[in-house]
Design an enzyme around this catalytic site. Sequence first.
Site, short mmCIF file in Angstrom:
data_model
loop_
_atom_site.label_atom_id
_atom_site.label_comp_id
_atom_site.label_asym_id
_atom_site.label_seq_id
_atom_site.Cartn_x
_atom_site.Cartn_y
_atom_site.Cartn_z
N ASN A 80 -34.53 12.01 -22.39
CA ASN A 80 -35.02 10.59 -22.76
C ASN A 80 -35.65 10.00 -21.55
OD1 ASN A 80 -35.49 8.05 -23.71
ND2 ASN A 80 -32.98 7.59 -23.66
N LYS A 108 -37.05 7.12 -21.34
CA LYS A 108 -37.17 5.75 -21.76
C LYS A 108 -38.46 5.17 -21.35
CE LYS A 108 -32.24 5.92 -19.96
NZ LYS A 108 -31.10 5.01 -19.99
N HIS A 165 -30.68 4.18 -30.25
CA HIS A 165 -30.27 4.45 -28.95
C HIS A 165 -29.74 3.06 -28.56
CE1 HIS A 165 -30.50 4.54 -24.66
NE2 HIS A 165 -30.47 5.96 -24.59
N GLU A 187 -29.84 1.15 -25.98
CA GLU A 187 -30.99 0.11 -25.44
C GLU A 187 -31.53 -0.57 -26.68
OE1 GLU A 187 -32.45 2.76 -22.63
OE2 GLU A 187 -30.45 2.62 -21.41
N GLU A 208 -23.15 8.66 -27.34
CA GLU A 208 -23.67 7.94 -25.93
C GLU A 208 -22.68 6.87 -25.91
OE1 GLU A 208 -27.50 9.32 -24.33
OE2 GLU A 208 -27.85 7.67 -25.74
N GLY A 227 -26.42 5.30 -17.92
CA GLY A 227 -27.11 5.08 -16.59
C GLY A 227 -26.13 4.37 -15.38
N SER A 254 -24.88 9.63 -18.28
CA SER A 254 -24.53 10.17 -17.13
C SER A 254 -24.18 11.59 -16.84
CB SER A 254 -23.42 9.28 -16.14
OG SER A 254 -23.87 7.93 -15.98
#
Length: 249
Positions: free
Chosen positions: A9, A11, A94, A96, A166, A172, A211
């Site tokens: 991904n 992003k 996702h 985000e 996730e 991250g 991560s």
Amino acid sequence: MRKKIVAANWKMYGSRAMAKSLCTAIVAANPTHCDVLICPPDPYLSDVADLCGVAGVGVGGQNLSEHIEPGAYTGEVSAAMLADCGAHWVLVGHSERRHYHAESNELVARKFAAALAGGLTPVLCVGEKLAQRQAGETDAVIADQVGAVLDICGIGAFEAGMIAYEPVWAIGTGHAATPQQVQHVHAFIRSQLEKEDARIARLTRLLYGGSVKAANAAELFAQPDVDGGLIGGASLVASDFLEICAAAR
Ligand code: PEP
């Protein structure tokens, strides 16, 4: 044994030049022992599909509109448009998107349905926030996120689909979930699917994201219910991503 899948991904990072050099490196390394999926920003989809598609590397979008038919939805991109640019896959829900764009479980489920209607295979992203984990709510949060898709699309929707677990606190941050935490949630998701259809539960690929790096990938991928990984930061450096692919044996 089924091949693991390692998905990237990107992003909102990169450029056309970066996309080209990452794809060139991945294709040259030819990691055939695992399946590879790349989800670049939409403007680079066609380039990535041209460079990687022939090499058997999957290509996916990072998001799509819940609207199936063309219409006056400025800024939105439909499943059909992603497919037209060479995508076969799309990330849905996702964290985000859920958090910065207030995507509810219901909206995510509608996007999942739109992906299927447009001929794409959706990758449903689920995960709890840190406070939810600390409050012992992880399983309930995941059950609601998966349940919303089961309610709207039915278990058959997972025939080809994937789920990426996730945890929000691991994305991250450099703090991956432990292999035990990951295995627990993956087994929980599989048991939720199993209540609907044991065969589909066995077939649905469950990825872990948060991560993942070369140093922890092998142990995470060795868990019995982990079928691969969804990689953010480490997918932006070809050598890091390829080391993770190497761990997916
Ligand atoms: C992601 O963005 O889906 C992700 C897993 O990011 P990272 O690997 O950087 O934690």
